[in-house]
Each structure stands twice: as C-alpha cells, then as structure tokens.
Design an enzyme around this catalytic site. Structure first.
Site, mmCIF file in Angstrom:
data_model
loop_
_atom_site.group_PDB
_atom_site.id
_atom_site.type_symbol
_atom_site.label_atom_id
_atom_site.label_comp_id
_atom_site.label_asym_id
_atom_site.label_seq_id
_atom_site.Cartn_x
_atom_site.Cartn_y
_atom_site.Cartn_z
ATOM 1 N N GLY B 11 85.654 40.179 32.655
ATOM 2 C CA GLY B 11 86.012 39.555 33.927
ATOM 3 C C GLY B 11 87.233 38.665 33.794
ATOM 4 O O GLY B 11 87.427 38.022 32.768
ATOM 5 N N THR B 138 86.180 33.274 28.814
ATOM 6 C CA THR B 138 85.150 33.542 29.810
ATOM 7 C C THR B 138 84.932 32.302 30.643
ATOM 8 O O THR B 138 84.862 31.196 30.113
ATOM 9 C CB THR B 138 83.793 33.967 29.213
ATOM 10 O OG1 THR B 138 82.834 34.015 30.267
ATOM 11 C CG2 THR B 138 83.295 32.997 28.154
ATOM 12 N N VAL B 139 84.875 32.467 31.948
ATOM 13 C CA VAL B 139 84.551 31.323 32.795
ATOM 14 C C VAL B 139 83.136 30.831 32.533
ATOM 15 O O VAL B 139 82.829 29.662 32.740
ATOM 16 C CB VAL B 139 84.705 31.632 34.310
ATOM 17 C CG1 VAL B 139 86.169 31.816 34.662
ATOM 18 C CG2 VAL B 139 83.873 32.828 34.742
ATOM 19 N N ASP B 140 82.270 31.725 32.033
ATOM 20 C CA ASP B 140 80.855 31.369 31.849
ATOM 21 C C ASP B 140 80.623 30.368 30.723
ATOM 22 O O ASP B 140 79.569 29.751 30.646
ATOM 23 C CB ASP B 140 80.029 32.626 31.572
ATOM 24 C CG ASP B 140 79.835 33.473 32.819
ATOM 25 O OD1 ASP B 140 80.028 32.935 33.924
ATOM 26 O OD2 ASP B 140 79.504 34.655 32.684
ATOM 27 N N MET B 184 79.000 31.260 39.646
ATOM 28 C CA MET B 184 78.725 32.308 38.663
ATOM 29 C C MET B 184 77.922 31.708 37.511
ATOM 30 O O MET B 184 77.713 30.495 37.441
ATOM 31 C CB MET B 184 80.034 32.898 38.156
ATOM 32 C CG MET B 184 80.733 33.766 39.194
ATOM 33 S SD MET B 184 82.284 34.460 38.553
ATOM 34 C CE MET B 184 82.691 35.617 39.880
ATOM 35 N N GLY B 185 77.529 32.550 36.568
ATOM 36 C CA GLY B 185 76.747 32.117 35.419
ATOM 37 C C GLY B 185 75.519 32.998 35.316
ATOM 38 O O GLY B 185 74.465 32.691 35.836
ATOM 39 N N ARG B 186 75.688 34.141 34.635
ATOM 40 C CA ARG B 186 74.632 35.142 34.558
ATOM 41 C C ARG B 186 73.484 34.637 33.713
ATOM 42 O O ARG B 186 72.329 34.731 34.078
ATOM 43 C CB ARG B 186 75.223 36.417 33.953
ATOM 44 C CG ARG B 186 74.360 37.613 34.097
ATOM 45 C CD ARG B 186 75.175 38.876 33.918
ATOM 46 N NE ARG B 186 76.136 38.750 32.812
ATOM 47 C CZ ARG B 186 77.148 39.564 32.612
ATOM 48 N NH1 ARG B 186 77.358 40.553 33.440
ATOM 49 N NH2 ARG B 186 77.963 39.407 31.598
ATOM 50 N N GLU B 236 74.079 31.782 39.783
ATOM 51 C CA GLU B 236 73.645 33.115 40.237
ATOM 52 C C GLU B 236 72.484 33.657 39.397
ATOM 53 O O GLU B 236 71.684 34.447 39.864
ATOM 54 C CB GLU B 236 74.807 34.109 40.190
ATOM 55 C CG GLU B 236 75.372 34.309 38.783
ATOM 56 C CD GLU B 236 76.475 35.369 38.686
ATOM 57 O OE1 GLU B 236 76.617 36.203 39.590
ATOM 58 O OE2 GLU B 236 77.201 35.346 37.675
#
Lengths: 402, 402
Positions: B11, B138-140, B184-186, B236
C-alpha cells in the site's frame, strides 16, 4: 457607547472564525463599541444569554482564531420563525438588557434570512437603535449575489488536493479499479466541481444535472475499458429526473426541512458493481473533514473572510446600516482582486445559487475552461500555520467549552 | 559497472517516494551503478521487464518526488511464492539480462519476505552477484525490529490533525452527538492510537483489545450523559474475543489471504443507535486520504525516508550486503535522534508488531504518557511544499503513466 455581538450559525467552515477575528480586530483599531461580545451557539445561545467577552483578544489569539476551523463560538440549527413572535420579543429584550446595538451574524442562506427577519421585525414594530449585519459563509458556495462565499475556497482546495492524492493512490495497482470521491453539496455542485481543478477527474456527477443511470454506467464502462480505471467525483445531493436522491434510502429531513444526505458515493458503487462495469470500486466520503481541514486553508479565502468581518464592523458605524449582508465581488481584470460590497440580506436569504449548467461538460466529463478560470485564483496561497510542540496546528479552544 | 533497480510494493504512503528519491540521489553523489532503473508495479512489472531510467533525475524532480504521495513507480499485490520456482528463474534471468546487480525493494512485511525469499533462492541455488535490499514503509507501523516505519508519522499527523479539527466541527451544536473516526490498521492499533495526540479523543478502540460491546456502550453512555458528546476513534481491524471482525459483514480476503476491512465505524454507529445510547452518531472513514495526504507530511518522516534510501544505496557498495533491510532506531536521550541500521529481512517478514498493550488505558480511555512520549517527536516539522500556480502541491506524474 454600546456593545456589539458576533455569533455564528449553520455548518462550520475552515475560515468562518476569521470573520469573527476581523470584527474583533476592527473594533480594536476603532473602538466603536465598548465591548465585543461573542454569542455562543448562535440564536439558540443568545436566547439563553450565553455570551463571552472578546473585546481584548490578544493578537496571538486573533491569529490562532484565524487558522482554527469550525465555529469557535458554537453554532445552531435553531430557526427563528417569523410567526413565533415570542422569540423576537425575547431576543430584542435581551439585546436591550445587555446594551447590544449591533449584531453580526455569520452563516449561510438560513442565517441571512434570520438577519432579514430581525430587521423586518424591528421596522414593522417601530423598534429603533438596533443593527443586524450578515456575514456570509458556506463551503457549498450556493449563496446568491456574491462571486463566492468565504469558506468555499479552502474546502475546494482540500478537495482538489485530496482528489489528486487519492487518484495517485487509486492507480498504483494494475488491477481494474474505480474510485469514487463523495463531496458535500446539498443543492449545488460547486464543491464536487472544484475537484476538477486537480486535472485528474474522469467523471463528475453534479446535482445540477438529473442523474441518468444508463448514460452514467456507459461512460464508466468507456473509461474502464480504455484504461482499467475510472476516477469519479460525486456530490451528496445528486438526484434522478424525478427528484429522488441517489442516496434516497438513507435520507431524512433536518430541522429546516432539508434532506440529510450522504451515501451517493456508495449508491454509485453498488450500481457499478451490480452492472458488472468494474470488478472493484472504492468510495471515499470526505465528510466533515472537507469543511474543517484548516491546516490547508486557501490564503485568499482566510484573508477575504477576515476582511469581510472588518468591513462589516466598519460599515456598522452608519446607524442606518442594517438588514445588510457584506459580500465579495470579483473585479474584472488580469490580476485577481475583489471589492467588498453590501446588499439587503433578503436578497441572499432562502435562495440557492447553482453551479452554472453552461459550465458543465456533457456525459459527466467535467467542467469548461470558464469554470477552471473561475476556480483558479481562489485556491492560491498558504497562510503560515503556527504549530504546537507536537507539530499540530495551534487551534483555539472553543469558547463554548471555556 | 552494473545497474541497480528500485521498486515499490504494498500500500502507498505519503513518503514512500522519498526513499526512491534517496536511492537516486545517493547514486548521483557516488555513481556506484551506471544506471538506476525504476521497476514499475513491483515484482509484477519487473517480471514484465517494465523499467524506467531514473539515473539523471533533476534536483527539482527529486524534490517534487519527495513531496508526492502514493507509489510513483506503481505497486503490486503479486506474491512471490517460494514454491513457484518459475517466477524466481524468470526474475533472475531478467536481472541477468539487464545487468542489474542490486534490487532495492520498498514495502511492508510481505515485501520484506520477498527480499528474504530472493536472497534465500540465490544462496540455495549458488547464484552469486546479486543483492537484495529491503526498505521498509507502512502507515500501519506494524513492522518488527524498527522504532517506527517510514510513512507512519505522516499518516499519524494527518489523523491527529483531522481528529482535532473534526472534533471542533462535531461539537458546535448543543444537540446530543457521537462522532466516530475510523482509521486504517488491520492488525495493529498504531494509527488509531495516534489520534490521541490531538488531546481530544474520549475513546479509542484498538485491535489489540478484544472488543467488549457491553463495556464499550457503557462507556459511551457515560460520556454522553456527562456532556452530550463522545468522540471515538476506531481501527478498521477491531475484533471480538472470538476473532470475528466488528465489520465482519463486509469483510473478504485479498490475494494475500488478509481480510479486506472497512466499516468498523459504521458497525459502532449501528450499535450505539440501536442501544439508544445517543440519538445521533456520525462516522468519518479516513480511507485512502490518511495514507496519501502528503501536503501535511511530517518533516521527520520525509527526511528519514529519504535518508533510508540513501543508506540502503550506500551500504550496497559492500557485495555481501544482501537479504538485509535498513531501518531506523531511536537513540535514547533528551533530543530526538535516530540511527540507521540493518537487519536480516527475514526478521521483519511476516510478523506483526502490535501497539503495546501496556500503553493502552482501560475502558477505551486512550493511551499512556509513555505512548504520548513515543509519538511526540515523530509528527514534528513541516517540509516546505512547492505548489503550482493554482495553489495545489506539485506532484510527480506517476512513472507508470508516462
């Protein structure tokens, strides 16, 4: 000397506070009023006598206020109805009691109607010595008479920037993909159209054009067939020929009888997936962020909004200046410039200025050069944003929370 | 002299291009490679021999690239599977054919697994003369070993800023109101937790804590009863004790077998309205904008990302430097500083670094001081953004569209 009162109504914008800052600063430069009161939560709070004293606001706070989004004085959806005489009587009694001579009211067309109604009531009842001055704002840019409404340009800048950036994001994979950006715009397509400034919008769906599902899907298919992608911008207020909203399933009415919208993006997504036009479609609803993302204000917008507050204050020195709304007119010429004029608030109240249909290209293909020329100078310039030690923009603590 | 190749996967983030800019600039300062190729669409495009020549990128383009979000070289979700030997053979043949000695690959933990797999394959098959170097992003912020991943801080800054601004927006009316910001943040709650930097978050709901509906609703009720408002941030990827996602109704798997999420905000909204805890609840899903809103990059983030690309290039002068990922370690001390280190890519691949549970306050009340201290220096500083004549940020045209 008497007091003046400034209050805010309607939906927030990222520069509406700059108008309040302008009123306060003008009174520091020429103290026409011994006190500048802020009315909390618009008419609703004024009827409860909820005031704060803004007279001696420091230059630092004034600058922070200008870069703070939303309505620092709070807002309301309370409608002052002409038949409800008790509200008018109470309001005039409160103004009298607190020695408030002039009331500045920022807002959209409902708020300009409030200004007009207060002036009408005073005249009809032979009440003298009060002035009501409207200061327009709305991200929707749907106010009559003026070239543009303060608040619009900053929202448009955020939308155009976000459109380009999410377009880059949405095209990185080789897979088939449709991206749908949903903007505000209940009756007018100004905000959705502003996304076209980014130069990357494939299709724009505006409330000014009755929605034609067949033609829409055929055009999406054309883009997807050609390049596996399609970037669509849609206004929340898009309607079918018969007047029903795209997002009709979710709509209900607010206290003014306006439909509460949202969901046109998801409606288009369902349509596209159901028709098999694309395997994949993603929606980004810009929601509240588009009207309150002040860290990217347009400099033109924030400065005009501030000057508009100054102008409203300065004109109020004339006791006959009432029932008037100050607005911005663009001066024709090579270089962008505006003048600040005034008109009867009733000329603005309860009307809607649509995005000109002659600026809309057929088949959802975007906007004309004339529209681009209109937008171009509005988004220009970055105010210098003061930040705190964490790197976040300094913002005022809302006055209604102090 | 041989060539090097830089490509992007996974991403997008708002600073991933700065790493590419760093590789290119390092080779201009010390031309170890006669050509710097950009691989389009990651492994997927490399297998199709889709390259662009970045060697002589101008300083102006390099600067615009650093302020451009998303993956300017395109990205892919194509997974290089160890059992699929044909892909490996083809890839090594392509590197050989184009005289590519070193491949720099930016991405998250799947991409670091690709780097590890390529290195393993070479070693297992006695193939020499190739180097594979990972550059994390990664933004996460869920990558092991490092203090933080490039891309995270800019997303966190956008989230914290937007949280404050939408909080101001959501509180202007006196009416009862709950606002829900979905990030976000799976698997990890770093992004949702970063909203707490704004100082206004009432409740934060993270994937690290199994969701307890009863306790959640009771806490929302407490806030609404006390002040008629509640500002909630939700990741999320929030799950119930049994592992089902809050947004389970809408989830499906992507090509890596990861759940495709979104909708936890709406799930909370339904829950709140159904339980009658508030009359009104609004959701803002930050969606793609949170990872690609580069006009408010963190200066710390963009500079570290650029230096990380420089470091990767500079270390690759050592032919034994392969299967390694360059990363950022925070140096203990009064003033924020980092060092750039390297670790085996396999140490990062396929793991998830969760937000520390000891940094999470009970009853969704936010994060500890230690967490605030971790975030504080990351969001600091504004890079000077170059803008076009319309006032929009200058952004590169994606290389995969040229």
């Amino acid at each position: 000397m008497a007091k003046c009162l400034v209050a805010q109504s309607g939906g927030p914008t990222s520069v509406i506070n700059a108008t309040v800052a302008g009123v306060v600063k003008a009174n520091q430069l020429n103290p026409v009023y011994d006190t500048v009161l802020g009315g909390l939560h618009g008419i609703e709070g004024i009827l409860d006598e909820l005031f704060v004293d803004l007279t001696h606001m420091s230059e630092d706070e004034n600058r922070v206020l200008r870069q703070s989004p939303s309505s620092a004085l709070g807002s309301c959806r309370y409608k002052l109805k002409r038949e409800n005489k008790a509200d008018f009587e109470k309001l005039f009694a409160i103004l009298e009691k607190h020695d408030i001579r002039t009331m500045f009211y920022t807002g959209g067309n409902d708020s300009m109607d409030t200004v007009a109604a207060l002036d009408e009531y005073a005249k009809a009842n032979g009440i003298e010595g009060f002035q009501f001055v409207g200061c327009p704002k709305t991200v929707d840019n749907d106010l009559m008479v003026m070239d543009h409404a303060p608040g619009f340009a900053s929202a448009a800048k955020f939308i155009a920037t976000t459109a380009y950036q999410t377009w880059m994001d949405s095209t990185v994979y080789t897979r088939q993909d449709v991206f749908i950006l949903e903007t505000m715009g209940r009756d007018a397509g100004w905000l959705a159209a502003s996304a076209c400034v980014s130069g990357i919008v494939d299709m724009v769906v505006l409330p000014e054009v009755p929605f034609d599902k067949e033609s829409f899907l055929a055009t999406v298919k054309k883009h997807v067939d050609a390049k596996n992608k399609c970037y669509i911008v849609v206004s929340e207020g898009v309607r079918y020929e018969d007047g029903t909203y795209l997002a009709a399933g979710e709509s209900k009415n607010d206290t003014f009888g306006h439909a509460v919208l949202g969901g046109s993006g998801h409606a288009l997504r369902e349509m596209i997936l159901e028709a098999g036009v694309s395997e994949r479609a993603k929606v980004q609803d810009l929601s509240n962020a588009q009207r309150s993302h002040a860290s990217e204000q347009s400099k033109v917008d924030v400065e005009e909004s501030f000057k508009l507050g100054m102008s409203a204050h300065m004109r109020s020195i004339d006791p006959s200046f009432t029932g008037q709304t100050v607005y911005v007119k663009r001066i024709e010429g090579e270089t962008y410039d505006v003048e600040f004029l005034a008109t009867a608030s009733s000329n603005i109240a309860n009307h809607v200025r649509h995005f000109p249909t002659e600026w809309i290209l057929p088949e959802y293909a975007g906007i004309t050069q004339e529209a681009h020329d209109y937008f171009a100078p509005l988004l220009v310039g970055q105010p210098e944003i003061m930040r705190d030690e964490k790197g976040l923009p300094r913002q005022v603590k809302p006055y209604y929370m102090r």
